[in-house]
Scaffold this motif. Structure first.
Motif, PDB file in Angstrom:
ATOM      1  N   PRO A  74       0.803  -1.225   0.000  1.00  0.00           N
ATOM      2  CA  PRO A  74       0.000   0.000   0.000  1.00  0.00           C
ATOM      3  C   PRO A  74       0.835   1.275   0.000  1.00  0.00           C
ATOM      4  N   ASP A  75       1.997   1.248   0.633  1.00  0.00           N
ATOM      5  CA  ASP A  75       2.897   2.400   0.649  1.00  0.00           C
ATOM      6  C   ASP A  75       4.300   1.891   0.368  1.00  0.00           C
ATOM      7  N   MET A  76       4.771   2.108  -0.851  1.00  0.00           N
ATOM      8  CA  MET A  76       6.061   1.554  -1.242  1.00  0.00           C
ATOM      9  C   MET A  76       7.234   2.287  -0.595  1.00  0.00           C
ATOM     10  N   ARG A  77       6.991   3.421   0.051  1.00  0.00           N
ATOM     11  CA  ARG A  77       8.052   4.081   0.802  1.00  0.00           C
ATOM     12  C   ARG A  77       8.493   3.216   1.970  1.00  0.00           C
ATOM     13  N   GLU A  78       7.549   2.435   2.503  1.00  0.00           N
ATOM     14  CA  GLU A  78       7.898   1.521   3.586  1.00  0.00           C
ATOM     15  C   GLU A  78       8.722   0.337   3.098  1.00  0.00           C
ATOM     16  N   GLU A  79       8.761   0.169   1.776  1.00  0.00           N
ATOM     17  CA  GLU A  79       9.547  -0.910   1.177  1.00  0.00           C
ATOM     18  C   GLU A  79      10.838  -0.387   0.545  1.00  0.00           C
ATOM     19  N   GLY A  80      11.133   0.884   0.781  1.00  0.00           N
ATOM     20  CA  GLY A  80      12.391   1.432   0.291  1.00  0.00           C
ATOM     21  C   GLY A  80      12.287   2.393  -0.871  1.00  0.00           C
ATOM     22  N   ALA A  81      11.089   2.603  -1.434  1.00  0.00           N
ATOM     23  CA  ALA A  81      10.952   3.552  -2.541  1.00  0.00           C
ATOM     24  C   ALA A  81      11.199   4.972  -2.036  1.00  0.00           C
ATOM     25  N   PRO A  82      11.941   5.779  -2.774  1.00  0.00           N
ATOM     26  CA  PRO A  82      12.230   7.142  -2.304  1.00  0.00           C
ATOM     27  C   PRO A  82      11.008   8.052  -2.292  1.00  0.00           C
ATOM     28  N   ALA A  83      10.014   7.757  -3.130  1.00  0.00           N
ATOM     29  CA  ALA A  83       8.802   8.574  -3.189  1.00  0.00           C
ATOM     30  C   ALA A  83       7.651   7.706  -3.669  1.00  0.00           C
ATOM     31  N   ASP A  84       6.440   8.070  -3.270  1.00  0.00           N
ATOM     32  CA  ASP A  84       5.259   7.316  -3.705  1.00  0.00           C
ATOM     33  C   ASP A  84       4.016   8.166  -3.474  1.00  0.00           C
ATOM     34  N   ASP A  85       3.394   8.608  -4.563  1.00  0.00           N
ATOM     35  CA  ASP A  85       2.177   9.416  -4.464  1.00  0.00           C
ATOM     36  C   ASP A  85       0.924   8.583  -4.231  1.00  0.00           C
ATOM     37  N   TRP A  86       1.025   7.272  -4.380  1.00  0.00           N
ATOM     38  CA  TRP A  86      -0.167   6.429  -4.287  1.00  0.00           C
ATOM     39  C   TRP A  86      -0.922   6.594  -2.969  1.00  0.00           C
ATOM     40  N   PRO A  87      -0.270   6.492  -1.801  1.00  0.00           N
ATOM     41  CA  PRO A  87      -1.033   6.479  -0.545  1.00  0.00           C
ATOM     42  C   PRO A  87      -1.859   7.729  -0.292  1.00  0.00           C
ATOM     43  N   GLU A  88      -1.313   8.899  -0.599  1.00  0.00           N
ATOM     44  CA  GLU A  88      -2.018  10.140  -0.278  1.00  0.00           C
ATOM     45  C   GLU A  88      -2.839  10.709  -1.430  1.00  0.00           C
ATOM     46  N   LYS A  89      -2.426  10.466  -2.676  1.00  0.00           N
ATOM     47  CA  LYS A  89      -3.053  11.157  -3.796  1.00  0.00           C
ATOM     48  C   LYS A  89      -3.940  10.270  -4.668  1.00  0.00           C
ATOM     49  N   ILE A  90      -3.691   8.982  -4.687  1.00  0.00           N
ATOM     50  CA  ILE A  90      -4.471   8.087  -5.546  1.00  0.00           C
ATOM     51  C   ILE A  90      -5.402   7.208  -4.725  1.00  0.00           C
ATOM     52  N   TRP A  91      -4.864   6.512  -3.751  1.00  0.00           N
ATOM     53  CA  TRP A  91      -5.652   5.544  -2.997  1.00  0.00           C
ATOM     54  C   TRP A  91      -6.901   6.145  -2.355  1.00  0.00           C
ATOM     55  N   PRO A  92      -6.866   7.338  -1.742  1.00  0.00           N
ATOM     56  CA  PRO A  92      -8.101   7.861  -1.144  1.00  0.00           C
ATOM     57  C   PRO A  92      -9.248   7.974  -2.143  1.00  0.00           C
ATOM     58  N   LYS A  93      -8.954   8.359  -3.379  1.00  0.00           N
ATOM     59  CA  LYS A  93     -10.007   8.480  -4.382  1.00  0.00           C
ATOM     60  C   LYS A  93     -10.482   7.104  -4.848  1.00  0.00           C
ATOM     61  N   VAL A  94      -9.572   6.147  -4.934  1.00  0.00           N
ATOM     62  CA  VAL A  94      -9.970   4.767  -5.242  1.00  0.00           C
ATOM     63  C   VAL A  94     -10.893   4.243  -4.154  1.00  0.00           C
ATOM     64  N   ASN A  95     -10.526   4.476  -2.926  1.00  0.00           N
ATOM     65  CA  ASN A  95     -11.275   3.936  -1.792  1.00  0.00           C
ATOM     66  C   ASN A  95     -12.656   4.561  -1.672  1.00  0.00           C
ATOM     67  N   GLN A  96     -12.780   5.829  -2.057  1.00  0.00           N
ATOM     68  CA  GLN A  96     -14.065   6.526  -1.961  1.00  0.00           C
ATOM     69  C   GLN A  96     -15.013   6.188  -3.100  1.00  0.00           C
ATOM     70  N   ALA A  97     -14.482   5.704  -4.210  1.00  0.00           N
ATOM     71  CA  ALA A  97     -15.280   5.565  -5.430  1.00  0.00           C
ATOM     72  C   ALA A  97     -16.141   4.306  -5.413  1.00  0.00           C
ATOM     73  N   ASP A  98     -17.390   4.463  -5.815  1.00  0.00           N
ATOM     74  CA  ASP A  98     -18.261   3.305  -6.056  1.00  0.00           C
ATOM     75  C   ASP A  98     -17.923   2.647  -7.389  1.00  0.00           C
ATOM     76  N   ILE A  99     -17.421   3.451  -8.333  1.00  0.00           N
ATOM     77  CA  ILE A  99     -17.118   2.987  -9.687  1.00  0.00           C
ATOM     78  C   ILE A  99     -15.684   3.359 -10.021  1.00  0.00           C
ATOM     79  N   LEU A 100     -14.915   2.379 -10.506  1.00  0.00           N
ATOM     80  CA  LEU A 100     -13.563   2.631 -10.985  1.00  0.00           C
ATOM     81  C   LEU A 100     -13.502   2.276 -12.466  1.00  0.00           C
ATOM     82  N   VAL A 101     -13.088   3.241 -13.289  1.00  0.00           N
ATOM     83  CA  VAL A 101     -12.908   3.003 -14.721  1.00  0.00           C
ATOM     84  C   VAL A 101     -11.436   3.236 -15.051  1.00  0.00           C
ATOM     85  N   ILE A 102     -10.767   2.197 -15.499  1.00  0.00           N
ATOM     86  CA  ILE A 102      -9.367   2.310 -15.889  1.00  0.00           C
ATOM     87  C   ILE A 102      -9.299   2.494 -17.398  1.00  0.00           C
ATOM     88  N   GLY A 103      -8.634   3.567 -17.826  1.00  0.00           N
ATOM     89  CA  GLY A 103      -8.418   3.808 -19.243  1.00  0.00           C
ATOM     90  C   GLY A 103      -6.985   3.489 -19.616  1.00  0.00           C
TER      91      GLY A 103
END
Length: 241
Positions: A74-103
């Motif tokens: 869930p947070d690749m910074r805990e696995e050694g990645a120097p940066a990761d926008d997923w936890p704060e900028k992407i995942w909250p919107k994924v988690n809130q969404a009833d519908i996910l459309v991947i393009g």
């Protein structure tokens, strides 16, 4: 491909109330927004317009605009990645969404590399639980939109939709749509052609499938929301602790 009169009428005459639903459209083009326009976004915007006209709250993100580390935590910074926008900028919107459309665009007959990263990051959360002790994506709905100038829409849709359902998303009937031009070099979706038209905008097949997909996603999301999600008998993780 702006909405035509039929699409507008279908949205305006919908006998279901889609208000209160939230959708996330996640574009996995390889191009950041400041580099070039996205043909995939062009097609995604049509589905977004339909949902918004029906009262669905919609978020749109272009994955290439963010620093999303690859991996299955869930947070690749805990696995050694120097940066990761997923936890704060992407995942909250994924988690809130009833519908996910991947393009995704098609490259060499497959989804984009960024699409694979997104699927892997979604998978990283698949062991988390919702309030009913089901996997976290239970009660959410998934679909996909694909563009390219080679064959491969069905192949890519199969990969994306299988991945989504495997981690818990519900996939309604015909949850994919796309457009491809002639094989080989040529205009991509929305490009101006020599005749002054825009490639793909006159495709009744693509317009119909996009409309079906969009309404099917909204119908399924509405049904699941009104039912309180999927029934939790026989699929609670606590039964197998």
């Amino acid at each position: 491909m702006p909405l035509n009169d039929l699409q507008k009428r279908l949205a305006d005459d919908a006998n279901s109330d889609f208000s209160g639903l939230r959708a996330l459209f996640l574009n996995t083009t390889l191009k950041p927004s400041d580099r070039a326009a996205s043909h995939t976004e062009d097609l995604m915007r049509d589905s977004i317009a339909l949902m918004e006209r029906c009262g669905v709250a919609v978020d749109y993100l272009r994955a290439a605009d963010f620093n999303i580390a690859f991996g299955i935590a869930p947070d690749m910074r805990e696995e050694g990645a120097p940066a990761d926008d997923w936890p704060e900028k992407i995942w909250p919107k994924v988690n809130q969404a009833d519908i996910l459309v991947i393009g995704t665009p098609i490259w060499l007959g497959e989804e984009s590399s960024i699409c694979r990263v997104i699927i892997e990051r979604l998978y990283a959360h698949s062991g988390q639980r919702n309030a009913k002790n089901q996997y976290i994506y239970y009660g959410k709905v998934g679909g996909t939109i694909i563009t390219g100038n080679e064959d491969g829409i069905k192949h890519v849709a199969k990969t994306v939709l299988y991945s989504l359902q495997h981690i818990g998303y519900t996939i309604p009937p015909q949850a994919d749509c796309g457009w491809i031009g002639e094989a080989g070099p040529g205009p991509s979706y929305g490009d101006e052609t020599g005749e002054g038209n825009r490639a793909g905008y006159d495709s009744a097949f693509t317009r119909r499938n996009l409309t079906f997909m969009t309404f099917n996603l909204m119908h399924m999301a509405r049904m699941l929301r009104d039912a309180g999600g999927l029934p939790d008998h026989g699929n609670q993780t606590t039964d197998w602790a």
